[in-house]
Design a protein around this motif. Structure first.
Motif, PDB file in Angstrom:
ATOM      1  N   ARG A   4       0.825  -1.205   0.000  1.00 25.23           N
ATOM      2  CA  ARG A   4       0.000   0.000   0.000  1.00 25.23           C
ATOM      3  C   ARG A   4       0.862   1.260   0.000  1.00 25.23           C
ATOM      4  NH1 ARG A   4      -3.826  -2.434   3.921  1.00 25.23           N
ATOM      5  NH2 ARG A   4      -2.526  -1.423   5.455  1.00 25.23           N
ATOM      6  N   LEU A   5       1.955   1.231   0.763  1.00 22.89           N
ATOM      7  CA  LEU A   5       2.861   2.378   0.811  1.00 22.89           C
ATOM      8  C   LEU A   5       3.500   2.625  -0.556  1.00 22.89           C
ATOM      9  CD1 LEU A   5       4.389   4.576   2.387  1.00 22.89           C
ATOM     10  CD2 LEU A   5       6.093   2.837   2.918  1.00 22.89           C
ATOM     11  N   VAL A   6       3.982   1.574  -1.179  1.00 20.86           N
ATOM     12  CA  VAL A   6       4.621   1.697  -2.493  1.00 20.86           C
ATOM     13  C   VAL A   6       3.620   2.199  -3.530  1.00 20.86           C
ATOM     14  CG1 VAL A   6       5.685   0.405  -4.395  1.00 20.86           C
ATOM     15  CG2 VAL A   6       6.437   0.019  -2.048  1.00 20.86           C
ATOM     16  N   LEU A   7       2.400   1.668  -3.507  1.00 24.85           N
ATOM     17  CA  LEU A   7       1.380   2.126  -4.458  1.00 24.85           C
ATOM     18  C   LEU A   7       1.012   3.581  -4.208  1.00 24.85           C
ATOM     19  CD1 LEU A   7      -0.951  -1.000  -4.677  1.00 24.85           C
ATOM     20  CD2 LEU A   7       0.605  -0.118  -6.416  1.00 24.85           C
ATOM     21  N   SER A   8       0.959   3.975  -2.951  1.00 21.75           N
ATOM     22  CA  SER A   8       0.669   5.373  -2.631  1.00 21.75           C
ATOM     23  C   SER A   8       1.767   6.281  -3.160  1.00 21.75           C
ATOM     24  CB  SER A   8       0.529   5.543  -1.123  1.00 21.75           C
ATOM     25  OG  SER A   8       0.407   6.894  -0.783  1.00 21.75           O
ATOM     26  N   LEU A   9       3.006   5.876  -2.977  1.00 16.67           N
ATOM     27  CA  LEU A   9       4.131   6.668  -3.476  1.00 16.67           C
ATOM     28  C   LEU A   9       4.150   6.708  -4.998  1.00 16.67           C
ATOM     29  CD1 LEU A   9       6.974   5.463  -1.101  1.00 16.67           C
ATOM     30  CD2 LEU A   9       5.942   7.733  -1.133  1.00 16.67           C
ATOM     31  N   ALA A  10       3.884   5.568  -5.618  1.00 17.12           N
ATOM     32  CA  ALA A  10       3.981   5.477  -7.074  1.00 17.12           C
ATOM     33  C   ALA A  10       2.874   6.230  -7.796  1.00 17.12           C
ATOM     34  CB  ALA A  10       3.967   4.007  -7.508  1.00 17.12           C
ATOM     35  N   ASN A  11       1.744   6.420  -7.130  1.00 20.97           N
ATOM     36  CA  ASN A  11       0.594   7.029  -7.803  1.00 20.97           C
ATOM     37  C   ASN A  11       0.245   8.427  -7.314  1.00 20.97           C
ATOM     38  OD1 ASN A  11      -0.167   4.863  -9.609  1.00 20.97           O
ATOM     39  ND2 ASN A  11      -0.555   3.711  -7.746  1.00 20.97           N
ATOM     40  N   ASN A  12       1.026   8.965  -6.413  1.00 14.48           N
ATOM     41  CA  ASN A  12       0.736  10.300  -5.892  1.00 14.48           C
ATOM     42  C   ASN A  12       2.032  11.098  -5.855  1.00 14.48           C
ATOM     43  OD1 ASN A  12       0.048  12.578  -4.383  1.00 14.48           O
ATOM     44  ND2 ASN A  12      -1.415  11.426  -3.132  1.00 14.48           N
ATOM     45  N   GLY A  13       2.165  12.015  -6.790  1.00 18.71           N
ATOM     46  CA  GLY A  13       3.395  12.783  -6.923  1.00 18.71           C
ATOM     47  C   GLY A  13       3.740  13.598  -5.694  1.00 18.71           C
ATOM     48  N   ARG A  14       2.717  14.194  -5.067  1.00 21.55           N
ATOM     49  CA  ARG A  14       2.984  15.006  -3.873  1.00 21.55           C
ATOM     50  C   ARG A  14       3.510  14.158  -2.726  1.00 21.55           C
ATOM     51  NH1 ARG A  14      -2.213  18.845  -4.296  1.00 21.55           N
ATOM     52  NH2 ARG A  14      -1.369  20.180  -5.913  1.00 21.55           N
ATOM     53  N   VAL A  15       2.902  13.007  -2.525  1.00 21.75           N
ATOM     54  CA  VAL A  15       3.365  12.112  -1.465  1.00 21.75           C
ATOM     55  C   VAL A  15       4.799  11.671  -1.753  1.00 21.75           C
ATOM     56  CG1 VAL A  15       2.988   9.864  -0.358  1.00 21.75           C
ATOM     57  CG2 VAL A  15       1.041  11.332  -0.877  1.00 21.75           C
ATOM     58  N   LEU A  16       5.088  11.394  -3.008  1.00 19.34           N
ATOM     59  CA  LEU A  16       6.426  10.975  -3.401  1.00 19.34           C
ATOM     60  C   LEU A  16       7.459  12.068  -3.143  1.00 19.34           C
ATOM     61  CD1 LEU A  16       8.229   8.811  -4.655  1.00 19.34           C
ATOM     62  CD2 LEU A  16       7.553   9.649  -6.898  1.00 19.34           C
ATOM     63  N   ILE A  17       7.131  13.289  -3.499  1.00 17.58           N
ATOM     64  CA  ILE A  17       8.062  14.407  -3.254  1.00 17.58           C
ATOM     65  C   ILE A  17       8.300  14.588  -1.760  1.00 17.58           C
ATOM     66  CG2 ILE A  17       8.271  16.924  -3.383  1.00 17.58           C
ATOM     67  CD1 ILE A  17       6.962  16.714  -6.179  1.00 17.58           C
ATOM     68  N   TRP A  18       7.218  14.541  -0.975  1.00 21.48           N
ATOM     69  CA  TRP A  18       7.372  14.685   0.481  1.00 21.48           C
ATOM     70  C   TRP A  18       8.189  13.531   1.070  1.00 21.48           C
ATOM     71  CZ3 TRP A  18       7.144  18.983   2.892  1.00 21.48           C
ATOM     72  CH2 TRP A  18       6.307  20.003   2.455  1.00 21.48           C
ATOM     73  N   ALA A  19       8.018  12.327   0.529  1.00 25.01           N
ATOM     74  CA  ALA A  19       8.796  11.184   1.020  1.00 25.01           C
ATOM     75  C   ALA A  19      10.283  11.376   0.715  1.00 25.01           C
ATOM     76  CB  ALA A  19       8.285   9.887   0.389  1.00 25.01           C
ATOM     77  N   ILE A  20      10.598  11.875  -0.466  1.00 25.19           N
ATOM     78  CA  ILE A  20      12.001  12.113  -0.819  1.00 25.19           C
ATOM     79  C   ILE A  20      12.601  13.183   0.087  1.00 25.19           C
ATOM     80  CG2 ILE A  20      13.514  13.034  -2.630  1.00 25.19           C
ATOM     81  CD1 ILE A  20      11.573  11.665  -4.672  1.00 25.19           C
ATOM     82  N   LEU A  21      11.867  14.275   0.271  1.00 28.24           N
ATOM     83  CA  LEU A  21      12.360  15.339   1.164  1.00 28.24           C
ATOM     84  C   LEU A  21      12.523  14.837   2.598  1.00 28.24           C
ATOM     85  CD1 LEU A  21      10.301  18.382  -0.143  1.00 28.24           C
ATOM     86  CD2 LEU A  21      12.750  17.964  -0.444  1.00 28.24           C
TER      87      LEU A  21
END
Length: 130
Positions: free
Chosen positions: A11-28
């Motif tokens: 679920r975490l990976v799918l959330s990151l892969a399909n939501n650009g904002r979540v992905l950017i916040w995760a990287i930061l």
């Protein structure tokens, strides 16, 4: 227990892969948290720690700053692996949005097709039981 953990990771990976904002916040967050841990473990300032995190995360490795403790090296290894993984997801996210399928049906077109098929099935008497 293992299946629940696997589902959570998926679920975490799918959330990151399909939501650009979540992905950017995760990287930061990855950079900031690892820089903070490095600063605490290695007794460095926040600017030096962030420099280390950026250089390590991008695997440039100038060698001007490096962890001397085992825990600091663990943070460095974690940062390298997570940055690699998050970079793959970011690349896939950008690529998926860059590819445009001219033959793709819009949501409205798909709903119209489904409704038409339902009407045809009703007329033919082949509507599957619900």
């Amino acid at each position: 227990m293992l299946a629940r953990g696997r589902d959570l990771v998926l679920r975490l990976v799918l959330s990151l892969a399909n939501n650009g904002r979540v992905l950017i916040w995760a990287i930061l967050a990855d950079y900031v948290v690892c820089a903070g841990a490095y600063a605490l473990l290695e007794d460095k300032g926040p600017i030096s720690a962030m420099w280390w995190a950026i250089v390590t995360g991008f695997t440039v490795g100038y060698g001007d700053l490096y962890p001397e403790s085992t825990a600091g090296r663990g943070i460095g290894a974690f940062l390298i692996v997570t940055t690699w993984f998050l970079s793959l997801l970011a690349g896939a996210f950008i690529t998926a949005r860059a590819v445009i399928d001219a033959d793709e049906f819009s949501h409205e077109e798909q709903e119209e097709i489904k409704a038409s098929l339902r009407r045809i099935e009703e007329r033919l008497g082949t509507l599957p039981p619900q």
